[in-house]
Design a protein around this motif. Structure first.
Motif, short mmCIF file in Angstrom:
data_model
loop_
_atom_site.label_atom_id
_atom_site.label_comp_id
_atom_site.label_asym_id
_atom_site.label_seq_id
_atom_site.Cartn_x
_atom_site.Cartn_y
_atom_site.Cartn_z
N SER A 34 46.59 40.64 35.99
CA SER A 34 45.56 41.64 36.23
C SER A 34 46.23 42.85 36.89
O SER A 34 47.40 42.78 37.28
CB SER A 34 44.47 41.07 37.13
N ALA A 54 41.80 45.75 46.75
CA ALA A 54 41.33 45.26 45.45
C ALA A 54 39.98 44.59 45.59
O ALA A 54 39.71 43.93 46.60
CB ALA A 54 42.34 44.26 44.89
N GLN A 55 39.16 44.80 44.58
CA GLN A 55 37.83 44.21 44.63
C GLN A 55 37.86 42.73 44.30
O GLN A 55 38.80 42.23 43.68
CB GLN A 55 36.92 44.93 43.63
N SER A 58 39.27 40.71 41.06
CA SER A 58 40.38 41.47 40.50
C SER A 58 41.60 40.58 40.26
O SER A 58 42.57 41.01 39.66
CB SER A 58 40.77 42.59 41.47
N LYS A 60 43.03 39.00 42.95
CA LYS A 60 43.91 39.25 44.11
C LYS A 60 44.49 37.95 44.68
O LYS A 60 45.58 37.98 45.24
CB LYS A 60 43.19 40.07 45.18
N ALA A 215 41.79 49.46 42.98
CA ALA A 215 40.47 50.05 42.77
C ALA A 215 40.46 51.34 43.56
O ALA A 215 41.05 51.41 44.62
CB ALA A 215 39.40 49.11 43.33
N ARG A 342 31.46 42.10 36.62
CA ARG A 342 32.88 41.79 36.83
C ARG A 342 33.58 41.60 35.51
O ARG A 342 32.95 41.30 34.50
CB ARG A 342 33.00 40.53 37.69
#
Ligand code: AMP
Length: 446
Positions: A34, A54-55, A58, A60, A215, A342
């Motif tokens: 990602s 990062a949302q 994502s 993360k 983001a 999402r």
């Protein structure tokens, strides 16, 4: 740190991820990294400290788990990394991802969260896990009370949802943890929103960190349709029921300000035939997980929650987020609506704003930098629901009072399993008397 997309889509191998872990990604169906992974992993593999903006959703967790696992493969040792999270559910999810990625290489993980027996956790610690994932309070408890457990050889510290971990609620525990771990280590901070406090911690603990923003600051994704609905406070429940009925095939998360409100609202909705379930910090850990699983499995399609669920929880495909109560901290809005739309899917977020919440709502519009359109509701239809909703509320309040009394007599407990049955029983017994509504609700924050 935004990267141009002119290059070919990268693979995990291109980022420097080793064969074993590329296979692990493959087996989880992660074909390509990602955005946050593509940007964070190369720096992490170079040994840099990271601040990742990062949302949720994502990827993360992978962005910090993969480099940690790769470093662990190169120099295996117990208590290699510690990941802190503000919520128990997020901690469990992070551990699950570590275990899934590390299953082929024999990774041992321990989860240290509150609400669960400490003895079992101490037994897990005695097995000398490679990765410890936990909430700060419980980790401190173990550091102080569990014989033989220390993090003095730790190599990696991750703060997930770092901005929340740096709130005052966690300050004491975080400071104690920082005192117990080596200064010579790698530190990663990940968060969907960045606060001044993160910068403060950056000065205190990070060494020349690389900042990665997957983001743009405080933005919400384009596939998210955001609307507001300005309503008088006394009709809030009616509007909620109206919207949920209009969208009856969807999965929704309804955010309230207090734990009590999650319970009351879900009783009201269930009484009206909607498949709602509450989740809040007031429930036992087992109940919270049970509620989450029922929601994930589709048994219930409306999750009524406090902000405990706005961050980090991996709940796939939520179609709609309803802000039943407007958050007083506008960043919570970003986290809440991040539960929908999402991974490129579309989603709807509707904020019910009453006369007392206008100021907070204006702050939200300022933060996201746009004026939102109004949700169009057929007012007559909404008001037609009033009597039924008021009756359902009366019954639910009665039920809560009754179970409070029962619980006190039994000496505590947290047992909502029979809410539906009790409400039905009450309906059968009800003789048409008008009970008075209690005003003593909605006063406790998460
Ligand atoms: P996170 O933002 O870490 O909570 O991840 C959200 C979801 O995305 C989890 O279900 C992960 O398993 C999944 N995920 C993470 N990385 C990838 C990837 N590279 N490709 C596909 N799915 C991913």
């Amino acid at each position: 740190m935004e990267q141009d997309n002119e290059e070919e889509v990268k693979t995990f191998k291109d980022l420097g991820i080793c064969e074993q872990l590329v296979e692990a990604c493959d087996s989880l169906g992660w074909k390509n990294p990602s955005k946050i992974q593509a940007e964070a992993i190369p720096h992490a593999l170079e040994g840099k400290d990271l601040i990742g903006l990062a949302q949720t959703g994502s990827g993360k967790t992978g962005a910090f788990a993969l480099p940690i696992l790769q470093a662990l493969l190169e120099a295996p040792q117990a208590f290699f990394a510690c990941v802190l999270s503000p919520t128990r559910e997020l901690a469990i999810q992070i551990a699950e991802q570590f275990e899934a990625l590390g299953s082929g290489i024999g990774i041992k993980c321990a989860v240290l969260v509150g609400g669960v027996d400490m003895v079992q956790q101490a037994i897990n610690l005695a097995k000398r896990p490679h990765i410890v994932v936990g909430t700060p309070g419980r980790l401190v408890d173990h550091l102080s009370n569990t014989k033989g457990f220390s993090l003095r050889t730790l190599k990696y510290l991750v703060l997930d949802e770092a901005d929340r971990l740096l709130n005052e609620d966690f300050q004491k525990s975080i400071d104690e943890i920082l005192d117990e771990i080596p200064r010579e280590r790698r530190t990663y901070l990940f968060s969907a929103t960045m606060t001044k406090k993160v910068r403060k911690l950056q000065r205190a603990c990070l060494r020349n960190p690389v900042k990665i923003e997957a983001a743009s600051k405080y933005s919400t994704v384009d596939t998210l349709k955001q609307e507001y609905c300005f309503i008088p406070a006394k009709y809030k429940e009616c509007y909620l029921v109206y919207i949920l009925t209009e969208m009856s095939g969807s999965t929704s998360m309804v955010f309230t300000r207090t734990c009590d409100a999650t319970r009351l609202l879900s009783l009201i909705l269930r009484n009206l035939g909607l498949r709602a379930i509450p989740i809040s910090g007031q429930m036992t850990q087992a109940k919270r997980l049970g509620a989450l699983n029922k929601f994930k499995a589709g048994e219930c399609n409306v999750l009524i929650c406090t902000d405990v669920a706005s961050r980090g929880l991996d709940i796939p495909s939520v179609d709609m987020v309803i802000n039943y109560d407007i958050p007083s901290n506008s960043k919570d809005y970003i986290h809440r609506v991040g539960r929908t739309a999402r991974a490129g899917r579309s989603g709807v977020a509707i904020s019910l704003v009453n006369q007392y919440e206008l100021e907070w709502y204006i702050q939200i519009e300022k933060l996201i930098g746009k004026k939102l359109p109004q949700f169009s509701a057929q007012e007559e239809e909404v008001l037609m629901l009033f009597d039924r909703v008021a009756e359902a509320k009366r019954i639910s309040i009665m039920k809560i009072k009754e179970s409070g009394g029962k619980k006190r007599r039994r000496g505590g407990g947290d047992d909502d399993d029979n809410d539906d049955n009790d409400v039905e029983k009450y309906l059968r017994l009800k003789s048409g008397k008008n009970g008075k509504m209690s005003k003593k609700f909605n006063k406790k924050r998460v």
